[in-house]
Design a protein around this motif. Structure first.
Motif, PDB file in Angstrom:
ATOM      1  N   THR A   1      43.621  39.925  35.048  1.00 10.91           N
ATOM      2  CA  THR A   1      43.664  40.785  33.877  1.00 10.91           C
ATOM      3  C   THR A   1      44.893  40.410  33.062  1.00 10.91           C
TER       4      THR A   1
ATOM      5  N   HIS B   1      35.616  44.988  22.980  1.00 13.31           N
ATOM      6  CA  HIS B   1      35.768  44.121  24.144  1.00 13.31           C
ATOM      7  C   HIS B   1      36.443  42.843  23.724  1.00 13.31           C
TER       8      HIS B   1
ATOM      9  N   VAL C   1      37.589  39.089  25.861  1.00 12.39           N
ATOM     10  CA  VAL C   1      37.602  38.377  27.132  1.00 12.39           C
ATOM     11  C   VAL C   1      37.965  36.915  26.891  1.00 12.39           C
TER      12      VAL C   1
ATOM     13  N   CYS D   1      37.419  33.191  28.303  1.00  9.96           N
ATOM     14  CA  CYS D   1      36.444  32.515  29.165  1.00  9.96           C
ATOM     15  C   CYS D   1      36.633  31.007  29.098  1.00  9.96           C
TER      16      CYS D   1
ATOM     17  N   VAL E   1      33.974  33.893  33.001  1.00 12.11           N
ATOM     18  CA  VAL E   1      35.107  34.771  32.710  1.00 12.11           C
ATOM     19  C   VAL E   1      36.361  34.197  33.353  1.00 12.11           C
TER      20      VAL E   1
ATOM     21  N   LEU F   1      40.321  39.087  31.909  1.00 17.10           N
ATOM     22  CA  LEU F   1      39.791  40.325  31.326  1.00 17.10           C
ATOM     23  C   LEU F   1      40.922  41.198  30.812  1.00 17.10           C
TER      24      LEU F   1
ATOM     25  N   ALA G   1      38.341  46.492  31.840  1.00 14.90           N
ATOM     26  CA  ALA G   1      37.138  45.975  31.182  1.00 14.90           C
ATOM     27  C   ALA G   1      35.949  45.997  32.130  1.00 14.90           C
TER      28      ALA G   1
ATOM     29  N   ARG H   1      33.059  44.340  33.868  1.00 16.81           N
ATOM     30  CA  ARG H   1      32.809  42.946  34.261  1.00 16.81           C
ATOM     31  C   ARG H   1      31.459  42.436  33.786  1.00 16.81           C
TER      32      ARG H   1
ATOM     33  N   ALA I   1      31.653  41.586  30.208  1.00 15.98           N
ATOM     34  CA  ALA I   1      32.515  40.411  30.064  1.00 15.98           C
ATOM     35  C   ALA I   1      31.746  39.138  30.411  1.00 15.98           C
TER      36      ALA I   1
ATOM     37  N   SER J   1      31.046  36.350  27.595  1.00 14.00           N
ATOM     38  CA  SER J   1      31.591  35.014  27.867  1.00 14.00           C
ATOM     39  C   SER J   1      30.511  33.953  27.742  1.00 14.00           C
TER      40      SER J   1
END
Length: 129
Positions: free
Chosen positions: A9, A25, A27, A29, A35, A38, A42, A44, A47, A51
Motif C-alpha cells: 500500500t 480509485h 492503483v 500496476c 496490481v 494500492l 482499497a 482489491r 484494483a 489495473s
C-alpha cells in the motif's frame, strides 16, 4: 501451491484519494496489468479490474503511437457517458497508474494531481543501469 505476496500500500496513493474530490480509485500496476501498489483500504477486486483494463487500453494507445508518426503516449483519458473518467499515466517504463473519477471530479485538477503523483513515484523508483 504457489503463493504470491499481496501488493503493498502507498501513502502517496491514499493522499491523492483524500485530496482530490471525486477520485474513487487509484492503483499502480505493471504494464501487464497486475496490481503493484494500492491505496490504503482499497478494494482489491476493483484494483485488479482497473489495473487490467487500464494497462490494456494504454497498451492499445501505445500501439497507435507506434503505427503513426505521433510517438509514445503521455497519458490516456477516457470520459464515460455517465460522467466519470479513467486516467492512465506511465510511471517509468514498466508501471502504470490508473485513476477512476466520478462525475463531480474536476478533470483538470485530477490530471494535475496525477502528474504530481507520477513525478513522486518516479522519484522513488530504483535507478536503472
Amino acid at each position: 501451491m504457489n503463493k504470491t505476496a499481496p501488493p503493498s500500500t502507498s501513502p502517496a496513493l491514499s493522499t491523492l484519494l483524500a485530496q482530490v474530490p471525486g477520485v474513487e480509485h487509484v492503483v499502480l500496476c505493471t504494464e501487464g496489468g497486475l496490481v503493484h501498489t494500492l491505496a490504503l483500504g482499497a478494494e482489491r477486486r476493483q484494483a485488479d479490474q482497473l489495473s487490467a483494463l487500464g494497462s490494456f487500453l494504454f497498451s492499445g494507445a501505445e500501439r497507435i503511437g507506434s503505427l503513426t508518426r505521433y510517438g509514445s503516449v503521455d497519458h490516456l483519458v477516457i470520459r464515460l457517458q455517465g460522467g466519470g473518467s479513467m486516467l492512465v499515466r506511465p510511471v517509468g517504463t514498466l508501471l502504470r497508474v490508473v485513476m477512476l473519477t466520478s462525475t463531480d471530479t474536476p478533470l483538470p485538477r485530477a490530471a494535475v494531481s496525477l502528474d504530481r503523483l507520477v513525478r513522486e513515484l518516479e522519484g522513488n523508483l530504483p535507478a536503472t543501469p
